[in-house]
Design an enzyme around this catalytic site. Sequence first.
Site, PDB file in Angstrom:
ATOM      1  N   PRO A   1       0.826  -1.202   0.000  1.00 33.03           N
ATOM      2  CA  PRO A   1       0.000   0.000   0.000  1.00 33.03           C
ATOM      3  C   PRO A   1       0.866   1.259   0.000  1.00 33.03           C
ATOM      4  O   PRO A   1       1.833   1.350   0.761  1.00 33.03           O
ATOM      5  CB  PRO A   1      -0.804  -0.126   1.297  1.00 33.03           C
ATOM      6  CG  PRO A   1      -0.845  -1.592   1.566  1.00 33.03           C
ATOM      7  CD  PRO A   1       0.474  -2.117   1.101  1.00 33.03           C
ATOM      8  N   GLU A   2       0.534   2.197  -0.857  1.00 30.35           N
ATOM      9  CA  GLU A   2       1.267   3.454  -0.931  1.00 30.35           C
ATOM     10  C   GLU A   2       0.423   4.549  -0.302  1.00 30.35           C
ATOM     11  O   GLU A   2      -0.615   4.280   0.305  1.00 30.35           O
ATOM     12  CB  GLU A   2       1.647   3.732  -2.388  1.00 30.35           C
ATOM     13  CG  GLU A   2       2.550   2.628  -2.959  1.00 30.35           C
ATOM     14  CD  GLU A   2       3.006   2.876  -4.382  1.00 30.35           C
ATOM     15  OE1 GLU A   2       2.894   4.018  -4.874  1.00 30.35           O
ATOM     16  OE2 GLU A   2       3.497   1.919  -5.013  1.00 30.35           O
TER      17      GLU A   2
END
Length: 272
Positions: free
Chosen positions: A2-3
């Site tokens: 996840p960014e």
Amino acid sequence: MPELPEVEVVRKGLEEILKKEPTLLDIELKRPDLRDPIPLKKLKTLIGQKVRKVERRAKYLLIWTDKGGMLSHLGMTGTWRVAEKGDERLHDHIYLHFSGGLRLAYRDPRRFGIFDFVAADDVAVHPRLKILGPEPLSAEFTGESLWQSLRNKQIALKVAIMDQKIVVGVGNIYASEALFAAKIKPTLPAKKLSLERANLLVKEIRRILAESIKKGGSSISDFAQTSGESGYFQNTFKVYDRAGQPCVVCKQQIKSKVMGGRNTFWCGHCQK
């Protein structure tokens, strides 16, 4: 992994779940560690406190009480959800019990996540937070600031903008997409980026991150929102994970190369 947009989507979900400021009643660990040991004794000092707010710093979630906060990093496969009684799942590692019968579950099959304690006055010096650069959606991050930070950098531009000391949260997906939108090749030596192009790159980083947040992030592996829904920004990718496919602008094949240990995607015709 996840960014920034995905973590911001989770933050918003937790903020909604915790908006009535429930009291933390217990922290239940199903194992003593994730990527690192979990400091349960310190975290237990928050029991009896009301949740005041949920913040994000880079890819870290911060669930704050008046006495301090719980820091969560999702790692590769971490998710938070509301888990009613009977909703216990394989790879659930943490349960947070709150007043009103609310229970949050942290699930992480690969266990690369982090769960830590942050003192109320410790943000600026906390080991995980003190080295972080500016937030890309903040007024602090400008073309001028980016240009100044890159002036002596020999490394490739794409690698540089993924350096959390330069700017936080611009991960692999969004670095590739922002560089394509700004028509800048990822292999450009960072120190050769002009101020004019730095201004354009910052504008595109901001736009693409904001658009991804609006679309619930990118679900290309295990990412899910607190509701369990997937994001759909991946449906708009222009270059990321499209090696060998035609460019959406010029129809030439998208190139790929490992840079800084990460796959990088770009159009050799559109990006200079």
